[in-house]
Scaffold this motif. Structure first.
Motif, mmCIF file in Angstrom:
data_model
loop_
_atom_site.group_PDB
_atom_site.id
_atom_site.type_symbol
_atom_site.label_atom_id
_atom_site.label_comp_id
_atom_site.label_asym_id
_atom_site.label_seq_id
_atom_site.Cartn_x
_atom_site.Cartn_y
_atom_site.Cartn_z
ATOM 1 N N UNK A 15 0.271 -1.704 -9.891
ATOM 2 C CA UNK A 15 -0.085 -2.429 -9.074
ATOM 3 C C UNK A 15 -0.417 -2.219 -7.809
ATOM 4 N N UNK A 16 -1.211 -3.096 -6.963
ATOM 5 C CA UNK A 16 -1.615 -2.536 -5.536
ATOM 6 C C UNK A 16 -0.363 -2.573 -4.620
ATOM 7 N N UNK A 17 -0.560 -1.664 -3.413
ATOM 8 C CA UNK A 17 0.616 -1.832 -2.394
ATOM 9 C C UNK A 17 1.019 -2.941 -2.128
ATOM 10 N N UNK A 18 2.178 -3.052 -1.896
ATOM 11 C CA UNK A 18 2.792 -4.338 -1.464
ATOM 12 C C UNK A 18 2.799 -5.826 -2.141
ATOM 13 N N UNK A 19 2.326 -5.454 -3.358
ATOM 14 C CA UNK A 19 2.381 -6.570 -4.203
ATOM 15 C C UNK A 19 3.557 -7.253 -4.900
ATOM 16 N N UNK A 20 4.932 -6.417 -4.617
ATOM 17 C CA UNK A 20 6.024 -6.877 -4.710
ATOM 18 C C UNK A 20 6.575 -6.294 -6.153
ATOM 19 N N UNK A 21 6.222 -4.983 -6.540
ATOM 20 C CA UNK A 21 6.678 -4.422 -7.594
ATOM 21 C C UNK A 21 8.178 -4.059 -7.570
ATOM 22 N N UNK A 43 9.537 -0.229 4.220
ATOM 23 C CA UNK A 43 9.119 -1.110 3.359
ATOM 24 C C UNK A 43 8.255 -0.970 2.117
ATOM 25 N N UNK A 44 8.010 0.623 1.690
ATOM 26 C CA UNK A 44 6.938 0.832 0.901
ATOM 27 C C UNK A 44 7.610 1.996 0.158
ATOM 28 N N UNK A 45 7.232 1.793 -1.251
ATOM 29 C CA UNK A 45 7.677 2.775 -2.230
ATOM 30 C C UNK A 45 6.949 4.006 -2.025
ATOM 31 N N UNK A 46 7.427 5.193 -1.975
ATOM 32 C CA UNK A 46 6.632 6.450 -1.749
ATOM 33 C C UNK A 46 6.817 7.352 -3.179
ATOM 34 N N UNK A 47 7.662 7.411 -3.492
ATOM 35 C CA UNK A 47 8.008 7.952 -4.701
ATOM 36 C C UNK A 47 8.577 7.406 -5.745
ATOM 37 N N UNK A 70 -2.596 4.192 -2.180
ATOM 38 C CA UNK A 70 -3.241 5.157 -3.083
ATOM 39 C C UNK A 70 -3.076 6.639 -2.350
ATOM 40 N N UNK A 71 -2.254 6.760 -1.276
ATOM 41 C CA UNK A 71 -1.988 8.022 -0.969
ATOM 42 C C UNK A 71 -0.820 8.582 -1.976
ATOM 43 N N UNK A 72 -0.320 7.798 -2.739
ATOM 44 C CA UNK A 72 0.811 8.241 -3.660
ATOM 45 C C UNK A 72 0.616 8.030 -5.074
ATOM 46 N N UNK A 349 -13.386 13.480 -1.928
ATOM 47 C CA UNK A 349 -12.595 12.349 -1.330
ATOM 48 C C UNK A 349 -11.740 11.792 -2.752
ATOM 49 N N UNK A 350 -10.592 11.307 -2.471
ATOM 50 C CA UNK A 350 -9.636 11.384 -3.579
ATOM 51 C C UNK A 350 -10.057 10.186 -4.378
ATOM 52 N N UNK A 351 -10.349 10.372 -5.753
ATOM 53 C CA UNK A 351 -10.832 9.467 -6.644
ATOM 54 C C UNK A 351 -10.390 9.776 -8.157
ATOM 55 N N UNK A 352 -10.197 8.733 -8.788
ATOM 56 C CA UNK A 352 -9.592 8.982 -10.244
ATOM 57 C C UNK A 352 -10.898 9.111 -11.002
#
Ligand code: GTP
Ligand code: MG
Length: 649
Positions: A15-21, A43-47, A70-72, A349-352
């Protein structure tokens, strides 16, 4: 480790960043998955983060918490590879966001089709808003494998819905298939660290088999070896770890500095790093552009990633939403198995971009790109038998072929038995080969023999070595192939040579004329005939021609320079056998009873010795078997070809 122990499952967040995972995982487990100081500060998951819980029914579940930013994304990819189900988190206040969609796409590409949707931060919105967001989420899930996944409103703050979420997760996991056990354990490493008092520790989600304390292991692809000193799952020490479980392995003999995410731990020699992956690559629909031949991509598989150059095997490119066969030429080797799912991303540019499942790891080169595509197509055929057959395009052990086809032991053996029963595969010594490929080899042998017969019509055939050099087969498999062709009557053994059954050494008209004269000369005094040297000098019948005549059964070559008509040898042999029936005889007596000369008797007696009829004892000869058996043996010695082809009739 009993067979009916509840399966150990692993669940991942998305899920998207900061959505509470991470907050949700902490609320469910009491474990903070954000273990890095930087993560706590920002306050953010990196790994990746790890936690576990026990479901109401008693089953343990490992949890991999991934970063949403998206950077991770590459860390997210390393984390979700081995999971059974996903907890897709969507914040009720924000709704569906870019990484919600990107994570969904990645999950689908990796074949993760089960999960629960958690509508988090429910405490921040009213019911009306929540209804809107729920329909937005359902729309985003439509046409994905998660379309019908349960959706639960939760709040980590108020603990609303947490029990419902666990119940939904338990139901979803209960319906998930058992993890496969191929007895080929692989632990794709997601973390490596040192622990005071323990030393080197690696963690990962174990796949395809079990690991035990004391097992010897190898790190792939760097080849370092060591031993498993201890195993833990969810912080509990265990003796053996089962496929599908989260594992921490304490290693002896390997330094932490030599380990990194993306490496694979497995029993020594059981994995082979590859530099080329063959696969059908499916591209996502909403891309910035097509994927062109020779484009650079980043390949993610298991916990590993590598830069790769794409060889598009059909056409110049693959369009968004389309799929095509590719070879991914990796800049650094990866340890992957057939059927492993992978994702490719554009570095910048970074893209899946898309993904698929590995069809081939051998990287065999073909002359044309379309041939490679056809080979991959065959190898990923739907039925196990067809896949196995595609790997038997050249002789391979059944184990090898099974591995190339991605079949486990039982499926492989069943498929092979079926193929043999249907006559679609043929055993060759330690190997097997498809019927079609067998035909290719058989025809090549027949053609080699036909060419040899044409080039040297006088010779009995071609030597086994000569024929083998046209095939490049190991000795044992070649011998088995020849045996089979001989048994099928497609190839004949002529002494040490191989020939087509129809081949008869043939003389030219002049040679036949010369032979007519030579035969007349031999027949004048059959037991005192002219020597081979005389035949050559007077009639031009050379050694090659004599060999052909012997092959045809027209003469018997008794010694280097001694040639007789078959009847003469038979007469001589019968006379000797008669004489020997009443006791040993000398050379002089042999000469007298046969009416020959000493010069001719010596090689003739030697011929009888060589064919096991007689034996020398001092100056005497004695008979080895009884007279009747000796006469039969004599005829076999004189007419070997006739006996061989007609012996059983
Ligand atoms: N009010 C409220 N706030 C929440 C809830 N869950 C999470 N938050 C807050 O949302 C913020 C982000 O939460 P995280 O759990 O770090 O989000 P995440 O999805 O793990 O973020 P990344 O790992 O960086 O992708 C934090 O400030 C949390 O306190 C919730 O249920 N209610
Ligand atoms: Mg987080």
């Amino acid at each position: 480790m009993s067979a009916d122990a509840p399966p150990i499952r692993v669940v991942g967040t998305a899920g998207h960043v900061d959505h509470g995972k991470s907050t949700l995982i902490r609320a469910l487990t009491g474990i903070d998955p954000d273990r890095l100081r930087e993560e706590r500060e920002r306050g953010m998951t990196i790994d990746l983060g790890f936690a576990w819980l026990t479901l109401p029914g008693g089953a343990d579940v490992g949890i991999v918490d991934v970063p949403g930013h998206q950077d991770f994304i590459r860390n997210m990819l390393a984390g979700v590879g081995g999971i059974d189900a996903v907890v897709l988190v969507v914040a009720a206040d924000e709704g569906v966001m870019p990484q919600t969609r990107e994570h969904l796409a990645i999950l689908e590409l990796l074949g993760i089709e089960r999960g629960v949707i958690a509508l988090t931060k429910r405490d921040l919105v009213d019911d009306e808003w929540a209804t809107l967001v729920r329909s937005e989420v359902r729309a985003a899930l439509a046409a994905t494998p998660l379309a019908d996944a349960p959706l639960v409103d939760v709040s980590a703050t108020t603990r609303r819905g947490l029990d419902d979420l666990l119940a939904a997760l338990e139901a979803v996991l209960g319906a998930a298939p058992a993890r496969r056990d191929l007895a080929r354990p692989r632990l794709p490493i997601d973390r490596a660290f040192t622990m005071t008092g323990f030393g080197t520790v690696v963690t990962g989600t174990l796949v395809d088999g079990s690991l035990r304390v004391g097992d010897e292991i190898e790190v792939f692809p760097n080849g370092l070896r060591g031993r498993i000193r201890g195993l833990q799952t969810h912080r509990r020490a265990i003796d053996a770890a089962r496929p599908g479980s989260r594992v921490a392995a304490n290693l002896s003999g390997i330094e932490k500095a030599d380990l990194a995410r993306g490496m694979v731990l497995a029993p020594p020699g059981t994995q082979a790093p590859t530099s080329t992956i063959g696969a059908r690559l499916t591209l996502l629909k909403d891309l910035s552009g097509a994927l062109d031949h020779d484009d650079l991509v980043r390949v993610h598989v298991g916990t590993a990633e590598a830069i790769a150059r794409v060889s598009v095997l059909e056409g110049p490119s693959i369009e968004p939403g389309q799929s095509g066969w590719v070879q991914l030429h990796l800049a650094s080797p990866l340890v992957v198995a057939v059927h492993d799912r992978f994702v490719v991303r554009r570095p910048s540019p970074s893209e899946t971009l898309g993904g698929g499942s590995v069809a081939d790891t051998t990287g065999e080169r073909t002359r044309r790109r379309s041939d490679a595509a056809a080979a991959l197509e065959r190898r990923s055929a739907p039925s196990p038998a067809d896949r196995l057959l595609a790997s038997l395009d050249v002789p391979r052990t059944v184990a090898e072929a099974g591995e190339r086809s991605g079949l486990d032991g039982a499926a492989r053996d069943a498929a092979y038995a079926a193929l043999v029963a249907e006559g679609r595969a043929v055993a060759l010594a330690d190997a097997a080969i498809s019927r079609d490929a067998f035909e290719v080899l058989a025809i090549r042998i027949e053609r080699t023999l036909a060419m040899a017969h044409r080039k040297t019509p006088l010779r009995a055939g071609a030597s086994r070595e000569e024929v083998r050099s046209a095939l490049e087969l190991p000795a044992k498999r070649y011998a088995a192939l020849v045996d089979r062709l001989v048994a099928d009557g497609r190839v004949a053994e002529r002494g040490s040579a191989l020939a087509l059954p129809s081949h008869v050494p043939s003389l030219t008209a002049e040679q036949e004329t010369a032979w007519a004269k030579g035969r007349a000369a031999l027949a004048i005094e059959p037991l005192q005939p002219p020597s081979a040297a005389t035949l050559e000098r007077e009639f031009g019948i050379g050694r090659e021609v004599l060999a052909a005549l012997a092959e045809r059964g027209d003469v018997v070559r008794v010694g280097p320079d001694a040639v007789f008509l078959p009847d003469a040898v038979e007469r001589f042999g019968d006379a000797i056998i008669d004489a020997l029936a009443s006791g040993p005889i000398t050379v002089a007596r042999a000469r007298d009873v046969s009416g020959s000369s000493r010069k001719h008797v010596l090689p003739l007696l030697q011929f009888l010795d060589d064919h096991g009829l007689t034996r020398r004892v001092g100056d005497d000869r004695i008979l080895i078997a009884d007279p009747a058996a000796s006469r039969a043996q004599l005829r076999r010695a004189i007419h070997p070809a006739r006996v061989q082809s007609g012996g059983e009739e």
